[in-house]
Design a protein around this motif. Structure first.
Motif, short mmCIF file in Angstrom:
data_model
loop_
_atom_site.label_atom_id
_atom_site.label_comp_id
_atom_site.label_asym_id
_atom_site.label_seq_id
_atom_site.Cartn_x
_atom_site.Cartn_y
_atom_site.Cartn_z
N ARG A 16 9.31 47.39 -20.47
CA ARG A 16 7.95 47.95 -20.42
C ARG A 16 7.25 47.57 -19.12
N ALA A 17 7.43 46.35 -18.67
CA ALA A 17 6.83 45.91 -17.40
C ALA A 17 7.43 46.70 -16.23
N GLN A 18 8.75 46.93 -16.29
CA GLN A 18 9.39 47.71 -15.22
C GLN A 18 8.91 49.16 -15.23
N ILE B 105 4.98 39.88 -10.58
CA ILE B 105 4.95 38.52 -11.14
C ILE B 105 5.36 38.55 -12.61
N SER B 106 4.85 39.55 -13.36
CA SER B 106 5.19 39.67 -14.78
C SER B 106 6.68 39.94 -14.96
N ILE B 107 7.22 40.82 -14.15
CA ILE B 107 8.66 41.14 -14.25
C ILE B 107 9.49 39.88 -13.98
N GLY B 108 9.09 39.13 -12.96
CA GLY B 108 9.80 37.88 -12.67
C GLY B 108 9.74 36.91 -13.83
N SER B 109 8.58 36.81 -14.47
CA SER B 109 8.43 35.92 -15.62
C SER B 109 9.30 36.37 -16.79
N TYR B 110 9.32 37.69 -17.06
CA TYR B 110 10.15 38.19 -18.17
C TYR B 110 11.63 37.98 -17.88
N LYS B 111 12.05 38.14 -16.62
CA LYS B 111 13.46 37.90 -16.28
C LYS B 111 13.83 36.43 -16.53
N ARG B 112 12.95 35.51 -16.14
CA ARG B 112 13.21 34.07 -16.40
C ARG B 112 13.24 33.79 -17.90
N SER B 113 12.30 34.41 -18.63
CA SER B 113 12.26 34.21 -20.08
C SER B 113 13.52 34.74 -20.74
#
Length: 167
Positions: A151-153, A116-124
């Protein structure tokens, strides 16, 4: 090993029991039986012939051998010790299964959160690129969000490595 000890204990118990034996014999005698000495006696100078039957009963009681009893006690102690080890192993396995199941569920939850965090960072990051094109954002903002995404990845890869979950 447990079966072998059980077998030895069973045999020892059987050897320690008293035995009663009944023996039956059937036979047929010829014209003259017995030794020459007995045949010379008048009392025993009769010829025996025809069928004969004999029976005997014998009773055997084993004498208590301290060596045998010591071996039995040693084998019994080994069996008891083996049973305790088996029970301990069963409890350890059951406890480890519970612990590892909990760890696995925790790892799955962490991986889901990281996805979920990775998806959010990609959108950001996409939004920052749009803002940069509109002149509302700087390259430093894009680099910061890219760094957070990396970092999330990396955290996701560590979680996968530690929990052996891939996907």
């Amino acid at each position: 090993q447990q079966d072998a000890i059980n077998y030895q204990l069973k045999n020892f118990r059987n050897e320690q029991k008293s035995n009663i034996n009944l023996e039956l014999s059937l036979g047929y005698a010829g014209l003259s039986e017995g030794s020459a000495l007995l045949q010379s006696e008048e009392l025993f100078d009769k010829t025996l012939e025809g069928p004969s039957i004999s029976a005997s009963i014998s009773y055997q009681k084993p004498y208590g051998s301290s060596v045998a009893k010591g071996q039995w006690i040693t084998q019994k102690a080994s069996l008891d010790s083996l049973n305790v080890l088996i029970k301990d192993l069963e409890y350890d396995i059951a406890a480890n299964i519970q612990i590892e199941t909990k760890n696995l569920l925790t790892s799955v939850a962490q991986l889901e959160q990281e996805n979920i965090s990775i998806g959010s960072y990609k959108r950001s990051l996409k939004n920052e690129h749009v803002k940069r094109n509109l002149g509302l954002s700087t390259w430093l903002d894009i680099i910061n969000i890219s760094d957070r995404l990396e970092r999330a990845q990396l955290l996701k890869i560590r979680l996968q490595k530690n929990s052996y979950i891939f996907g």
